[in-house]
Scaffold this active site. Structure first.
Site, mmCIF file in Angstrom:
data_model
loop_
_atom_site.group_PDB
_atom_site.id
_atom_site.type_symbol
_atom_site.label_atom_id
_atom_site.label_comp_id
_atom_site.label_asym_id
_atom_site.label_seq_id
_atom_site.Cartn_x
_atom_site.Cartn_y
_atom_site.Cartn_z
ATOM 1 N N GLU A 276 -7.727 28.521 -34.724
ATOM 2 C CA GLU A 276 -6.519 28.026 -33.120
ATOM 3 C C GLU A 276 -6.934 26.380 -33.058
ATOM 4 O O GLU A 276 -7.457 25.784 -33.226
ATOM 5 C CB GLU A 276 -7.487 28.293 -31.983
ATOM 6 N N SER A 316 -0.167 31.881 -29.868
ATOM 7 C CA SER A 316 -1.246 32.590 -31.512
ATOM 8 C C SER A 316 -0.227 33.320 -31.791
ATOM 9 O O SER A 316 -0.252 34.095 -33.255
ATOM 10 C CB SER A 316 -2.166 32.281 -30.903
ATOM 11 N N ASP A 485 -3.005 28.647 -36.454
ATOM 12 C CA ASP A 485 -1.877 29.052 -35.748
ATOM 13 C C ASP A 485 -0.356 28.533 -35.039
ATOM 14 O O ASP A 485 0.343 29.096 -35.833
ATOM 15 C CB ASP A 485 -2.508 30.237 -34.795
ATOM 16 N N HIS A 486 -1.634 27.077 -35.067
ATOM 17 C CA HIS A 486 -0.387 26.643 -34.284
ATOM 18 C C HIS A 486 -0.871 25.376 -34.103
ATOM 19 O O HIS A 486 -1.768 25.371 -34.272
ATOM 20 C CB HIS A 486 0.532 27.160 -33.018
#
Length: 614
Positions: A276, A316, A485-486
C-alpha cells in the site's frame, strides 16, 4: 409510540419483502441456471441480497419517514395520503425495471443497470436484445404483480393510525420520528462497516449467476446512474481513430524471439505482495533515504530490482486491475466499479489456476472496498481472506488488521498451502491514518513523518516475515514479487500529475530465482508485470493486449498513467503530463517529441474506448 414504530417499519419492510419476492421470481424465471445452484447457495443468494434489498428500501423510505414526521408534528392526515400516492407511483416503475431485467439478463448476461440509456436514441438495438422475449407473458406477469403489490400496500396502509390531536406526548413522538429518519442512514449504507454497501457485498460464489442473482435491480440502476456508467461517448477523441490505433500498436510492436530466463524452475510458487502506497521516493536503492526500508534495501540485493516502474493510477483499486489484469486505468472512473466489465478481463489468478495452481488472496481490510471483491471473485480465486478473518483487537482505527498480523497469518497458512500456489497479499498499514503498533523511528507528528513511520513499520513487518520464510520448505521453489499499488505525494508533497508521485518499487526475490543483485532500468508500468511473469513460466500472454515484457530488449520502453482527468507518458525522451480538460500539457520536458504527445493522446483515447466496449 407503538403506532409510529409500526407504520414506519411496516413501510420499510414492505419494500424489502417486495424485492425479496422479485428475487424469487428472477430465480424461477431463470430456472435452468438456478438448477446449477446448491440449496445452500440458493439461500445465500437471498441472505447476501437482503442487505441490498433493505438498503434500497431505506432509500425509498426516506421521504415517507419524513412525511410521517410531518404528520406527527402537524396532526394532518394529508401526509399519509401523500405517502400513498408516492408509493402508488413507485410500485409500477420499480416492478417495470425488475420485469425488464428478467429477459434482458438472458440476453446480456448482467443485471439491469443504466445501460438501456445508451439506446434511447437507437431503440431498435435495445428491442433486438429482447427480440425473442415472451412479451405477452411478461406483460401479464407485470400487471399481476403490480396489482398484487398495490392491493397489499392498500391493506397495509389502512392499518396506519393517524396521530391523536391531544399533544401530551408530542415531544417524545417528534423525537422518535426524527430518530427514525436518521436511522435510515444505517440500512442505506448497509451496516456499521467503514465501506458503504456496493456490488461486492453480494458476490460470494464462483458461480457468477449466484452473484448476479443477489443484486437488487433498482439499487443497481441507481448506482449505475450515479456512476454515469451508461455513457458510451468517449470524451478523449483527440485523433482520427485509425491514427490513434496505429500509434498505440507501434508501442507494442513484435517482440524478441527469446527472453532471458530468471527462474530455476518453470512452475514456481508465486507470492505476489502488493504494498500500500509504497512510493519509490522512500526506497534506498531507488534514490530514497537508507534508513526507512532497510529490509527491502537488503532484499533488493538478493534478487532483481526494476528501477523505472510507474503506477498506472493513483488509487488502490486501479492499481489492482493494472497489476493483476495488465489493463490500463481510467481517469475519472474505474473499471473495477462495474463487475460486468471486469468479468471480461484476463487475470493472473485465472491463468495460473488453469495451469494447476491453488490461488488465494489475503488482505487485512474489507474486500468490499472500492468493489475489489467482485474483481477477485471474477478472477476465480480459490480462497479470499479479509478483515473478518482477523481478531478485532488486531485492527488499527480505520482499515483493519495491522501488517505484521496479516503477514503472520500468511506465514502460518503457507505451511499448509498446496503447491504450486499463487498467493496475493495486500498490505494496508502505510495507508492513512498511518497508525503503527510499535515505537516510531522518526521524530515528529506532522503527516509526512507519520507516513514515513508507517512505511518503516511495513518494512519491519516484511523483514520479520522474510526472516522466517527463508527457513520454510516452500521458499526454495517460490518466486516473490513485491510491488506497490500506487505511489504517494509524500515525501515532498508532489503535484497530482508529477511523475515522481507515480514511480514505485518492483522487485523479485525468492529461492526460485536464478538471478541475484541485478537492476533492470527499463521504463515500464504495472500493466507489464503479469505477462513478464507468465512468459517466464512458458504460459501464453497474447490476451494481455495492453502489456509488454519488461525483459524484452526490443520492447518500447514507456509508461502511461492517469490522474484525475489527465495522463502522464514517460519515455527515454522525457516526461509529459497532460490535462484532458484544458487539452494542454501540464509538464513537458524539452526533449519530449510531438510524436510522444500524440502517442499519449492516442493511448488515452484508445484505452478508454476499449474500456467503454467492455
Amino acid at each position: 409510540m407503538k403506532r409510529i414504530l409500526y407504520r414506519t417499519f411496516s413501510y420499510l419492510f414492505f419494500w424489502t419483502i417486495l424485492f425479496q419476492v422479485a428475487r424469487v421470481i428472477f430465480l424461477v424465471y431463470h430456472s435452468t441456471k438456478t438448477a446449477s445452484l446448491s440449496l445452500g447457495e440458493t439461500f445465500k443468494v437471498a441472505a447476501y441480497g437482503f442487505r441490498m434489498d433493505i438498503s434500497f428500501a431505506a432509500y425509498l423510505s426516506a421521504l415517507p419517514f419524513l412525511f410521517f414526521l410531518l404528520e406527527v408534528a402537524f396532526r394532518k392526515t394529508i401526509w399519509l395520503k401523500v405517502i400513498r400516492v408516492y408509493t402508488f407511483i413507485l410500485i409500477p416503475l420499480l416492478l417495470l425495471l425488475t420485469t425488464m431485467d428478467l429477459e434482458l439478463y438472458a440476453a446480456w448476461g448482467f443485471r439491469l443497470d443504466a445501460t438501456p440509456l445508451q439506446y434511447l436514441n437507437t431503440p431498435a438495438e435495445m428491442m433486438a436484445s429482447a427480440g425473442s422475449a415472451p412479451v405477452a407473458l411478461l406483460t401479464l406477469q407485470y400487471l399481476f404483480f403490480v396489482a398484487l403489490a398495490i392491493w397489499v400496500f392498500r391493506k397495509l396502509s389502512r392499518t396506519w393510525q393517524a396521530s391523536p390531536h391531544h399533544r401530551q406526548h408530542l415531544v417524545a413522538e417528534l423525537g422518535l420520528s426524527v430518530f427514525l429518519v436518521a436511522f435510515l442512514i444505517l440500512p442505506i449504507r448497509g451496516g456499521w462497516q467503514q465501506i458503504p454497501l456496493n456490488q461486492s457485498d453480494v458476490y460470494f460464489s464462483q458461480n457468477m449467476f449466484a452473484n448476479h442473482a443477489g443484486v437488487n435491480v433498482p439499487w443497481n440502476v441507481m448506482q449505475s446512474l450515479l456512476r454515469k456508467s451508461y455513457n458510451t461517448k468517449n470524451p478523449y477523441e483527440y485523433l482520427e481513430a485509425d491514427k490513434a490505433r496505429a500509434l498505440v500498436q507501434d508501442l507494442y510492436h513484435p517482440k524478441s524471439d527469446s527472453i532471458p530466463s530468471l527462474l530455476k524452475v518453470k512452475k514456481p510458487n508465486v507470492l505476489f505482495i502488493i504494498l500500500e502506497s509504497y512510493t519509490a521516493k522512500l526506497i534506498g536503492p531507488l534514490g530514497g533515504p537508507p534508513d526507512v526500508t532497510p529490509n527491502l534495501n537488503a532484499l533488493a540485493k538478493e534478487g532483481i530490482l526494476f528501477s523505472n516502474i510507474y503506477a498506472s493510477g493513483d488509487r488502490s483499486e486501479k492499481g489492482m486491475v493494472a497489476l493483476l489484469s495488465g489493463y490500463p486505468v481510467q481517469t475519472t472512473t474505474s473499471i473495477i466499479k462495474t463487475p460486468k466489465k471486469t468479468e471480461r478481463l484476463p487475470q493472473l489468478a485465472k491463468d495460473l489456476k488453469k495451469a494447476g495452481y491453488y490461488t488465494s488472496y489475503y488482505y487485512g481490510g474489507e474486500l468490499a472496498f472500492a468493489n475489489i471483491k467482485s474483481f477477485l471473485v471474477n478472477g476465480g480465486y480459490d480462497r479470499l481472506v479479509d478483515k473478518s478473518d482477523f481478531p478485532a483487537e488486531s485492527y488499527n482505527s480505520k482499515w483493519g488488521a495491522h501488517d505484521h498480523i496479516l503477514l503472520d497469518r500468511v506465514q502460518k497458512d503457507l505451511k499448509e498451502m498446496p503447491s504450486p500456489f499463487l498467493m496475493t497479499v495486500f498490505t494496508l498499514s502505510s495507508h492513512e491514518p498511518y497508525e503503527v503498533p510499535m515505537p516510531t523511528k522518526f521524530k515528529g507528528t506532522d503527516e509526512e513523518t507519520q507516513f514515513k513511520n508507517a512505511f518503516h513499520y511495513t518494512d519491519w513487518a516484511l523483514g520479520q516475515f522474510f526472516k522466517e520464510a527463508k527457513k520454510q520448505p516452500w521458499w526454495q521453489n517460490t518466486l516473490v514479487v513485491l510491488v506497490a499499488d500506487h505511489g504517494h505525494l509524500f515525501p515532498g508533497r508532489d503535484a497530482n500529475d508529477a511523475p515522481s508521485k507515480f514511480r514505485i518499487p518492483l522487485m523479485m526475490v525468492g529461492g526460485a530465482l536464478a538471478v541475484q543483485d541485478k537492476v533492470i532500468s527499463t521504463i515500464g508500468s504495472q500493466t507489464d508485470l503479469v505477462p513478464t511473469l507468465l512468459q517466464q513460466m512458458g504460459l501464453p500472454t497474447a490476451h494481455y493486449a495492453w502489456s509488454k515484457n519488461l525483459l524484452d530488449a526490443k520492447a518500447t520502453p514507456f509508461a502511461f498513467y492517469v490522474f484525475n482527468d489527465g495522463f502522464g507518458m514517460i519515455t527515454p525522451d522525457g516526461a509529459l503530463t497532460f490535462d484532458n480538460v484544458s487539452k494542454k500539457p501540464i509538464q513537458r520536458d524539452s526533449s519530449v517529441t510531438d510524436r510522444q504527445v500524440d502517442q499519449g493522446k492516442a493511448y488515452m483515447q484508445t484505452s478508454f474506448e476499449d474500456f467503454l466496449r467492455k
